[in-house]
Motif scaffolding. Sequence first.
Motif, PDB file in Angstrom:
ATOM      1  N   CYS A 222      64.164  -2.443  35.052  1.00 27.72           N
ATOM      2  CA  CYS A 222      65.142  -3.430  35.526  1.00 27.72           C
ATOM      3  C   CYS A 222      66.393  -3.425  34.659  1.00 27.72           C
ATOM      4  CB  CYS A 222      64.518  -4.820  35.557  1.00 27.72           C
ATOM      5  SG  CYS A 222      64.043  -5.445  33.931  1.00 27.72           S
ATOM      6  N   SER A 223      67.509  -3.780  35.276  1.00 31.31           N
ATOM      7  CA  SER A 223      68.788  -3.853  34.570  1.00 31.31           C
ATOM      8  C   SER A 223      69.254  -5.292  34.384  1.00 31.31           C
ATOM      9  CB  SER A 223      69.855  -3.072  35.337  1.00 31.31           C
ATOM     10  OG  SER A 223      69.983  -3.576  36.661  1.00 31.31           O
ATOM     11  N   LYS A 224      68.478  -6.230  34.892  1.00 29.51           N
ATOM     12  CA  LYS A 224      68.829  -7.645  34.727  1.00 29.51           C
ATOM     13  C   LYS A 224      67.573  -8.503  34.821  1.00 29.51           C
ATOM     14  CE  LYS A 224      71.763  -7.073  38.063  1.00 29.51           C
ATOM     15  NZ  LYS A 224      71.358  -5.761  38.651  1.00 29.51           N
ATOM     16  N   LEU A 225      67.640  -9.637  34.149  1.00 29.84           N
ATOM     17  CA  LEU A 225      66.583 -10.636  34.189  1.00 29.84           C
ATOM     18  C   LEU A 225      67.148 -11.887  34.846  1.00 29.84           C
ATOM     19  CD1 LEU A 225      65.491 -10.295  30.441  1.00 29.84           C
ATOM     20  CD2 LEU A 225      64.419  -9.154  32.400  1.00 29.84           C
ATOM     21  N   TYR A 226      66.434 -12.426  35.814  1.00 25.82           N
ATOM     22  CA  TYR A 226      66.815 -13.701  36.416  1.00 25.82           C
ATOM     23  C   TYR A 226      65.907 -14.772  35.816  1.00 25.82           C
ATOM     24  CZ  TYR A 226      69.555 -11.066  39.834  1.00 25.82           C
ATOM     25  OH  TYR A 226      70.478 -10.243  40.444  1.00 25.82           O
TER      26      TYR A 226
END
Length: 321
Positions: A222-226
């Motif tokens: 993944c390139s982002k964490l929500y």
Amino acid sequence: MNKIYEFDVANQIATIDCQYIKPLLACAYIMIDGEDVVIIETNTSRSVPIILDALSELGKTKEQVKYIIVTHVHLDHAGGAGALMQSCKNATVLAHPRASRHLIDPTRLVNSSIDVYGEAEFRKLYGEILPIAADRVVTLNDGDEVSLSSRTLSFLHTRGHANHHFCIYDSKSNGVFTGDSFGIAYPILQTGGPYIYPTSTPTDFDPEEARKSITKIRKTGCSKLYLTHFGKFTAIHDAEIQMRQGLDFLEDQLNNAILKLKAGNSIDSIQKEVAAFIFERMMNEMRNRGVTLDNEANQMMGFDAELNAQGIVFTASRRAR
């Protein structure tokens, strides 16, 4: 009041400030996929009007909500699920197998929370916790997938914070909705650079499982964490380092608490000491970043230090037996 904190146009994901206790502390997400809508996290029943208003602002209707997903059943994540389901008549709840029974019958959750907060404070924070019909709840096993028109959602069981916790990998955004498995990063704490720390609350803290969850999330690429607390976080490498260091620190506190319990020290005294150590570490990290915190930020970090200490001492009392 600005309900939509951020809208990622490319990935059609809106971050909704649930106004839980104060602004920018807990959020939900609205994901748009063609004519379908997915809501991830619900916060409390008091946040449901905020989520529905945001849905309307995005030009979508309650009838278009296909799935409501909760990462786990702690009430700042799932307390509003029943009320939201009453409004979204076509929706199905997606939940961890260990979480689903508490969504169907929240009696145990409600009673244990009232024991902690007292009736009046519980109602002030969480309002009504409504049950969800069993035929509207679907459980997802580790590795299960749900397909939408332009994306696939993959479900990762992530113990550590809670044994009924999962995360959701979204193929379109290359992001993971982390619940509490990848820490807390309030916007107010980011002025000195990316800053994130783990949460050990409230009763299921397992540092080794928490590390495994971080590894599992990172393996998605993944390139982002929500984050639920709070918003999109893209400094993935920094986040992993800080989380692992934070978990090492919390595990040291856990081991020290076990020794002190076995030596006869009181739970209250150990909990106060652990909270003070956690808060001191947070303050040192802020000072090292050249950040001077206002009273609001201090209160938020102090609140989390107290909660983390509760989780650590609870686990220590189990392991010291």
